[in-house]
Scaffold this motif. Structure first.
Motif, mmCIF file in Angstrom:
data_model
loop_
_atom_site.group_PDB
_atom_site.id
_atom_site.type_symbol
_atom_site.label_atom_id
_atom_site.label_comp_id
_atom_site.label_asym_id
_atom_site.label_seq_id
_atom_site.Cartn_x
_atom_site.Cartn_y
_atom_site.Cartn_z
ATOM 1 N N THR A 82 -1.728 12.379 14.701
ATOM 2 C CA THR A 82 -0.525 11.813 14.074
ATOM 3 C C THR A 82 0.051 12.794 13.056
ATOM 4 O O THR A 82 1.260 12.996 12.966
ATOM 5 C CB THR A 82 -0.865 10.488 13.380
ATOM 6 O OG1 THR A 82 -1.495 9.641 14.324
ATOM 7 C CG2 THR A 82 0.374 9.825 12.838
ATOM 8 N N SER A 83 -0.840 13.397 12.290
ATOM 9 C CA SER A 83 -0.394 14.351 11.278
ATOM 10 C C SER A 83 0.330 15.530 11.912
ATOM 11 O O SER A 83 1.373 15.971 11.420
ATOM 12 C CB SER A 83 -1.586 14.874 10.481
ATOM 13 O OG SER A 83 -2.031 13.903 9.576
ATOM 14 N N LEU A 84 -0.231 16.054 12.984
ATOM 15 C CA LEU A 84 0.394 17.214 13.624
ATOM 16 C C LEU A 84 1.784 16.855 14.141
ATOM 17 O O LEU A 84 2.746 17.609 13.965
ATOM 18 C CB LEU A 84 -0.474 17.712 14.788
ATOM 19 C CG LEU A 84 -1.865 18.238 14.422
ATOM 20 C CD1 LEU A 84 -2.610 18.687 15.676
ATOM 21 C CD2 LEU A 84 -1.770 19.390 13.444
ATOM 22 N N ILE A 85 1.879 15.684 14.752
ATOM 23 C CA ILE A 85 3.182 15.282 15.298
ATOM 24 C C ILE A 85 4.183 15.050 14.173
ATOM 25 O O ILE A 85 5.337 15.479 14.241
ATOM 26 C CB ILE A 85 3.031 14.022 16.168
ATOM 27 C CG1 ILE A 85 2.126 14.342 17.365
ATOM 28 C CG2 ILE A 85 4.383 13.528 16.639
ATOM 29 C CD1 ILE A 85 1.777 13.139 18.201
ATOM 30 N N ALA A 86 3.694 14.400 13.114
ATOM 31 C CA ALA A 86 4.582 14.171 11.973
ATOM 32 C C ALA A 86 5.049 15.502 11.404
ATOM 33 O O ALA A 86 6.216 15.662 11.036
ATOM 34 C CB ALA A 86 3.878 13.345 10.903
ATOM 35 N N ALA A 87 4.143 16.472 11.362
ATOM 36 C CA ALA A 87 4.529 17.779 10.816
ATOM 37 C C ALA A 87 5.650 18.399 11.636
ATOM 38 O O ALA A 87 6.564 19.013 11.082
ATOM 39 C CB ALA A 87 3.321 18.705 10.774
ATOM 40 N N VAL A 88 5.601 18.208 12.950
ATOM 41 C CA VAL A 88 6.687 18.746 13.777
ATOM 42 C C VAL A 88 8.011 18.093 13.391
ATOM 43 O O VAL A 88 9.020 18.762 13.178
ATOM 44 C CB VAL A 88 6.409 18.531 15.280
ATOM 45 C CG1 VAL A 88 7.607 18.988 16.101
ATOM 46 C CG2 VAL A 88 5.168 19.288 15.701
ATOM 47 N N SER A 89 7.984 16.759 13.249
ATOM 48 C CA SER A 89 9.276 16.134 12.933
ATOM 49 C C SER A 89 9.721 16.514 11.522
ATOM 50 O O SER A 89 10.911 16.619 11.257
ATOM 51 C CB SER A 89 9.222 14.619 13.116
ATOM 52 O OG SER A 89 8.170 14.086 12.377
ATOM 53 N N LEU A 90 8.755 16.769 10.628
ATOM 54 C CA LEU A 90 9.146 17.200 9.288
ATOM 55 C C LEU A 90 9.748 18.604 9.317
ATOM 56 O O LEU A 90 10.635 18.923 8.528
ATOM 57 C CB LEU A 90 7.940 17.161 8.352
ATOM 58 C CG LEU A 90 7.399 15.753 8.092
ATOM 59 C CD1 LEU A 90 6.209 15.792 7.147
ATOM 60 C CD2 LEU A 90 8.479 14.863 7.510
ATOM 61 N N LEU A 91 9.284 19.443 10.232
ATOM 62 C CA LEU A 91 9.874 20.780 10.337
ATOM 63 C C LEU A 91 11.349 20.689 10.692
ATOM 64 O O LEU A 91 12.146 21.517 10.277
ATOM 65 C CB LEU A 91 9.131 21.597 11.405
ATOM 66 C CG LEU A 91 7.822 22.219 10.926
ATOM 67 C CD1 LEU A 91 7.086 22.851 12.092
ATOM 68 C CD2 LEU A 91 8.080 23.258 9.855
ATOM 69 N N SER A 92 11.686 19.672 11.453
ATOM 70 C CA SER A 92 13.093 19.522 11.784
ATOM 71 C C SER A 92 13.911 19.256 10.512
ATOM 72 O O SER A 92 15.020 19.768 10.355
ATOM 73 C CB SER A 92 13.241 18.418 12.824
ATOM 74 O OG SER A 92 14.167 17.468 12.444
ATOM 75 N N LEU A 93 13.317 18.510 9.570
ATOM 76 C CA LEU A 93 14.010 18.281 8.302
ATOM 77 C C LEU A 93 14.029 19.539 7.437
ATOM 78 O O LEU A 93 14.973 19.770 6.679
ATOM 79 C CB LEU A 93 13.325 17.140 7.531
ATOM 80 C CG LEU A 93 13.605 15.762 8.086
ATOM 81 C CD1 LEU A 93 12.651 14.742 7.493
ATOM 82 C CD2 LEU A 93 15.036 15.364 7.773
ATOM 83 N N VAL A 94 12.976 20.344 7.549
ATOM 84 C CA VAL A 94 12.974 21.602 6.794
ATOM 85 C C VAL A 94 14.161 22.453 7.217
ATOM 86 O O VAL A 94 14.871 23.024 6.390
ATOM 87 C CB VAL A 94 11.649 22.366 6.994
ATOM 88 C CG1 VAL A 94 11.760 23.784 6.458
ATOM 89 C CG2 VAL A 94 10.501 21.638 6.314
#
Ligand SMILES: Nc1ncnc2c1ncn2[C@@H]1O[C@H](COP(=O)(O)OP(=O)(O)OP(=O)(O)O)[C@@H](O)[C@H]1O
Ligand SMILES: Nc1ncnc2c1ncn2[C@@H]1O[C@H](COP(=O)(O)OP(=O)(O)O)[C@@H](O)[C@H]1O
Ligand SMILES: [Mg+2]
Ligand SMILES: [Mg+2]
Lengths: 244, 274, 647
Positions: free
Chosen positions: C348-360
């Motif tokens: 879950t963390s890894l996937i969330a990190a991907v979506s957070l990169l989109s916000l970055v």
């Protein structure tokens, strides 16, 4: 002896890394116009910021009408009669010219007509948003608004910045007269050195945070070499620094 | 000499406010042209109109090419470099990065290529040269908001130069500089112009404008009221009344010039020639 | 005759319209007073509603007469206002709008959790305050209280208009909101003004809470979620005009009510299985909002436009490859070694990190505040599901098509950003997210019913590497580490790529656009293209995360890509550092359901509302202590940004 409005002793102030003004002594008396000269980055703006309270001094005392200011917030200082036209002019882009005249703390009222009398060019612009004004018009607004506040101490950072020469020439004597009429002390940062020493009582030259010259304007007028020498001195210093 | 910039009949209105009317102005190859006038005369608006930041009527030509319909970034890419009276730096980039943005020219393809292949390393010689020219090397890694106002203005000039423009439009670059810093700037600008970059200079420092410009235009209430060599403009009675004021005009020609000259020739020039 | 039911339904809508308008007023006050996008305005109203209910019904043991209960509730609202001011507004003054928005979200989550813990989930029937009669209009019954609410909120609106237009207080507030340092030089007290505005706001919200009771029951979600239409209403008024907000709020409420009537009509479009098409109202709000805002602003900010305070700095990544070489093997090992609950958390963390990169990319680099990213992830996720269900297409084609579709939708969502800036864009993208969710995802033809829509396990050449693959971790349980490694590879590639982006010319142009659009254009940067490319890149990354999320669940529902989750993503990334890649990865680790959250659940047994209570509080605390974000602080400990006096 005339009454002292502002006396600064051993003031050091700066930003995160280091002090940019060191052990500065400075005095402004009632009705006096004092000019502060110096090249870019000398610390003129920082000095004025420390006096009005937007920068915290790291050392030294600032007395205003005999009172120590160190514990007072900028708001309280402003209400006590210190007016500061800061670098960047200190006006609000979202407010119209007329709204600037209505702006103020409780109990303060100013007369807009008087402000317009200092700068007639402002009068037709009264309903224009300050953000739309030209640079010089904004400067007029900032100066006019602070003149009508009737402060006891007026700090003007780059008074003539962006103003047409003809206006500067008219404005400086107005400031001179204003100080006399209102018993207000004026501390003035100005780049038009020649014009400023015509109206100022005393002048300080600041270089790299130190006062390198403190002299009456009278002497500077009669002997321009003194000023040139002080500028020369600081040039040499920066040359040495660069060489290091 | 051919005209680098020529405008004819340029007019700008903001609602009921007529900020510019029918301005014809020309900057030729190798020329440093001054534009002066009272506050609110429309000088900044003129620069905005030429660079495409306000909608304007009239004809604007850059080296015979009509640019009046183009968006600002296209005009910039065609070689219009400008500075701002309100400074307008990239506040969260360091001084050097500010220059780098202007120095680079990326296309969609090159931009994406780099992102995938990592070809670009951010070293831009023009940017470094501009830093040197304006003596900003000491401040290169600082953030703009930490600099005193006058130096921020210089960063703006350096950024405009870093873009390798073919015409430079400067809006009060000397504001916030003291008289000999301003004279020093003037000297450098003159050298830049002599090296082949024509420029339009707006400033209220008369010893600067009348001292280094080849030709001067005077605006008042959005209209040109005079044009000519600095000497002609200085002696124009209308310009004196509207803008220069009595003593400034005299002083600009004698006392002030003399004193700044003195300051410059002694320590300043030494620094620049090093 | 045809019109009469419409009129009647519109009149019934006056009640909820009044509440929306009332909360909208709170939003406007918070924004004018302190530049805060107050997501918790509705929560504040709900708190007062519960307070009144508890006092009036003797929930705490003492029953107060109505008059007293009302008075005490007002006092309570003021106390909450003081807490809000000193806990949220004041510590974050001078911070970027996004920091403030995130803090109000923290308040939202904590307060809502506290209410559920104190009063339970169920709705409490509230003793009505307003006259409860009905009138008959055109043959339909309309509750009198609707008129009362509309009237009372109108009175409050007029009061505010007057206070701001004719008093110095209003002028001072505007000045201080624009530049605090300058305001102090005029002798204004930004602290005092801010407190006064917050109190006024909480008073208004207290009133809304009391009124809300008269037309509905109090529960822990109705009033809080009215913030979405209320934000839309406030945005019509540029977060600035009370009158426009009132009118817009009333219209939204009335339109909602009329739509309820329409959807019962035979001509109303259905979703294929006979139910009325969902999400029409949300779509309508979005479209009207886009049209209204698009024509209000210019392509490039003009002279004298007030620029919002900037985001934290976006430092250049240092040696990203080295960092990857250190962390990736460790993570790969843990994926295999950890027990299943932790493994699931890690995935879950890894996937969330991907979506957070989109916000970055979109917010951290390009500076566009966007809430729509998770909805884009949903577009990709549902595409994967439906391509399988409808056409039998599986990995990798469905995934690729999903990402492409998300990119296209993202690009379209970027167009309004060419003109709409700053906080208005937050509201606009929020409206877009809500519209996509309600119109797209809850529609069982394109989206999923509540039971979910099936997603096949990813497999290539017959080799299954989904969560249910036969290779199991050290504990012999699912999810399979294979899927975890797949996610890890995807995250690593994207993270390194985003690092590269920051260092490229395109990245630098993005930062230039973020810092100053006018100057960027004058330096030859094509602002429009840079923004659109940014939106496209961010959408593609979001699409990838949506695909991964779909695969990890095996079946998706609209809830997976819910708007509230989207807002919480912003909170997690902001407190970790929205401008850096490490920020996104840290954000993923602490994300709801991620590794850290699972650890807390496992070790301390903290979950559900207790966890929310804590998280909300920690969000605020973290913002106050490290406004530039934890990762930015840890990895790039640079100079503090210069003080605001100079800008
Ligand atoms: N967007 C706008 N809306 C209304 N008036 C405007 C707008 N922009 C400029 N003006 C007005 O147009 C006039 C010309 O402004 P401009 O900035 O060009 O003057 P300027 O010659 O540069 O003056 P200065 O020397 O003071 O910088 C001013 O009176 C200004 O108030
Ligand atoms: N906000 C700030 N943060 C850090 N350093 C600053 C800031 N403002 C000014 N300085 C530094 O302080 C020094 C003095 O600046 P300033 O007082 O503005 O000079 P002056 O007004 O005499 O031109 C300069 O070296 C400048 O770089
Ligand atoms: Mg200064
Ligand atoms: Mg100008």
């Amino acid at each position: 002896m005339s009454e002292t409005v502002l006396s600064v002793d051993e003031l050091s102030a700066g930003y995160d890394q280091a002090d940019v003004v060191r052990r500065l002594d400075l005095r402004v008396d009632v009705g006096e116009v004092v000019a502060l000269f110096g090249p870019n980055g000398a610390g003129k703006t920082t000095t004025l910021r420390a006096i009005s309270g937007i920068v915290k001094p790291s050392h030294g005392t600032i007395r205003y009408l005999g009172k120590d200011l160190s514990r007072l917030s900028p708001t309280v200082r402003a209400r006590a009669g210190i007016a500061h036209v800061p670098e960047g002019r200190g006006i609000f882009f979202g407010l119209t010219v007329a709204e600037h005249m209505r702006l103020g703390y409780r109990g303060e009222t100013v007369d807009p007509e008087q402000a317009y009398s200092y700068f007639p060019a402002l009068a037709p612009l009264r309903d224009r948003r300050a953000g739309f004004l030209s640079g010089g018009e904004q400067q007029m607004l900032a100066v006019a608004r602070n003149l009508v506040r009737r402060p006891r101490l007026l700090l003007l950072d780059e008074l003539s910045l962006g103003l047409a020469p003809v206006l500067v020439e008219q404005l400086l004597p107005v400031v001179r007269q204003y100080a006399l009429d209102n018993g207000c002390g004026v501390l003035l940062v100005e780049q038009h050195v020649q014009l400023a020493i015509e109206v100022a009582d005393r002048c300080y030259v600041l270089s790299h945070g130190d006062v390198v010259l403190h002299e009456t304007s009278e002497r500077l007028r009669s002997d321009p070499d003194i000023l040139v020498a002080s500028y020369l001195g600081q040039r040499r210093r920066s040359g040495e620094e660069a060489a290091l | 000499m051919s005209a680098v910039l020529s405008t004819s009949g340029v007019s700008v209105s903001f609602g009921a406010v007529r900020a510019l009317s029918e301005v014809d102005l020309e900057v030729r190859e190798g020329q440093l042209v001054g534009l002066i006038g009272p506050n609110g005369a429309g000088k900044t608006t003129f620069i905005d109109a030429v660079t495409g930041f306000v909608p304007a009527r009239g004809d604007i030509r850059l080296r015979d090419r009509d640019i009046s319909g183009l968006p600002p970034h296209r005009r910039a890419r065609l070689g219009l470099g400008r500075t701002w009276q309100t400074i307008e730096l990239f506040d969260d980039l360091s001084v050097r990065e500010n220059l780098a943005v202007a120095a680079q020219r990326s296309t969609l393809a090159s931009g994406l290529g780099e992102v995938f292949l990592g070809l670009w390393h951010g070293e831009e010689q023009v940017a470094e040269d501009a830093l040197d020219l304006l003596d900003l090397r000491h401040d290169a890694d600082r953030m703009p908001s930490e600099l005193p106002q006058g130096r921020r203005k210089l960063v703006g000039v350096a950024r405009a130069l870093a873009a390798r423009p073919r015409l430079l439009l400067l809006d009060e670059p000397a504001a916030g500089l003291d008289s000999h810093e301003s004279a020093e700037l003037g000297e450098r600008l003159r050298r830049v112009v002599d090296a082949g970059l024509p420029a339009l200079l707006v400033d209220h420092d008369m010893s600067l404008v009348l001292g280094i410009c080849d030709y001067v235009y005077v605006l008042d209430f959005g209209k040109l009221i005079a044009r000519g060599t600095p000497e002609e403009v200085r002696n124009d009675p209308e310009v004196r009344a509207a803008y220069l004021g009595g003593s400034t005009a005299d002083m600009a020609s004698t006392a002030d010039m003399a004193s700044t000259d003195m300051l410059v020739t002694m320590p300043g020039s030494e620094a620049t020639e090093r | 005759m045809v019109l009469s039911p419409i009129v009647a339904f519109a009149l019934i809508g006056l009640g909820s319209g009044g509440l929306i308008a009332g909360i909208g007023l709170g939003v406007v006050l918070s924004y004018r007073g302190g530049g805060v996008i107050n997501l918790s305005a509705g929560v504040l109203a709900m708190l007062s509603g519960f307070c009144y209910w508890a006092l009036d019904t003797g929930y705490f043991g003492i029953t107060f007469p109505t008059g007293w209960a009302i008075t005490l509730t007002i006092v309570f609202a003021l106390v909450v206002g003081v807490v809000f001011e000193f806990g949220v507004v004041r510590p974050l003054r001078g911070q970027p709008p996004l920091a403030k928005l995130t803090a109000t979200l923290g308040f939202f989550v904590s307060a809502q959790a506290a209410v559920v813990l104190g009063f339970g989930e169920e709705a409490r029937p509230q003793p009505p305050i307003l006259p409860s009669g009905i009138v008959s209009i055109l043959g339909y019954t309309v509750p009198v209280s609707s008129f009362w609410i509309a009237g009372i909120v109108l009175a409050v609106t007029l009061l505010f208009v007057g206070a701001f237009r004719w008093s110095r207080f209003g002028l001072g507030t505007r000045a201080a909101a624009e530049n605090e340092a300058y305001a102090t030089l005029y002798g204004l007290s930004p602290n005092g003004l801010s407190l006064a505005n917050t109190l006024l706001m909480s008073l208004a919200m207290g009133l809304v809470g009391l009124l809300g009771a008269s037309i509905a029951e109090v529960d822990s979600s109705t009033l809080p979620l009215m913030i979405v239409p209320a934000l839309a209403a406030a945005t019509f008024g540029s977060l600035n005009s009370f009158t426009v907000t009132y009118i817009a709020g009333m219209l939204i409420g009335m339109a909602e009510s009329v739509l309820i009537f329409f959807s019962s009509q035979s001509w109303f479009p259905t979703n294929g299985i006979g139910n009325p098409l969902p999400g029409v109202q949300e779509l309508m709000i979005f479209v009207v909002l886009v049209v209204a805002m698009f024509f209000r602003a210019g392509k490039i900010p003009g002279r004298g436009d007030i620029v919002e305070r900037r985001l934290p700095p976006a430092p250049r990544p240092r040696a990203p490859l080295k960092a990857a070489m250190k962390w990736v093997p460790l993570c790969a090992f843990l994926m295999w070694a950890l027990p299943f609950g932790f493994r699931e958390g890690l995935i879950t963390s890894l996937i969330a990190a991907v979506s957070l990169l989109s916000l970055v990319v979109i917010t951290g680099f390009v500076g566009q505040l966007s809430i729509v990213q998770l909805a884009l992830a949903g577009v990709a996720g549902f595409t994967v599901s439906h391509f399988f269900i409808n056409f039998g297409i599986g990995f990798p084609w469905a995934a690729i098509i999903g990402v492409l579709l998300a990119t296209v939708v993202g690009l379209i969502s970027g167009f309004p950003a060419l003109r709409v800036r700053g906080v208005s864009l937050v509201v606009l993208t929020l409206a877009a997210a809500v519209a996509i969710e309600n119109f797209g995802f809850t529609n069982s033809t394109w989206g999923a019913s509540v039971t979910g829509s099936l997603v096949p396990a990813p497999s290539l050449f017959g080799f299954n590497f989904g969560p249910n693959a036969s290779f199991h971790g050290i504990d012999g349980a699912e999810p399979s580490p294979l899927f975890g490694w797949f996610c890890l590879v995807v995250l690593t590639v994207i993270a390194l790529w985003v690092c590269n982006l920051r260092r490229s010319r395109l990245g630098q142009e993005m930062l230039a656009v973020r810092a100053n659009e006018r100057a960027a254009a004058a330096s030859g940067v094509n602002v429009r293209n840079v923004k659109l490319i940014g939106f496209a890149i961010a959408a593609a990354i979001a699409g990838v995360s949506g695909v991964l999320l779909a695969y990890s669940y095996g079946s998706i529902t609209a809830d997976s890509y819910d708007t509230l989750v989207a807002i919480s993503l912003i909170a997690f990334i902001y407190i970790c550092g929205i401008t850096t890649v490490p920020g996104a990865i840290q954000g993923g680790l602490i994300y709801t359901g991620g590794l850290l959250a699972y650890a807390i659940l496992d070790w301390f047994g903290l979950q559900g509302n207790w966890l929310n209570l804590l998280v909300g509080f920690l969000v605020i605390a973290s913002l106050v202590l490290r406004p530039e974000g934890g990762a930015t602080y840890l990895f790039y400990r640079s100079k503090r940004p210069a003080s605001e006096v100079t800008s």
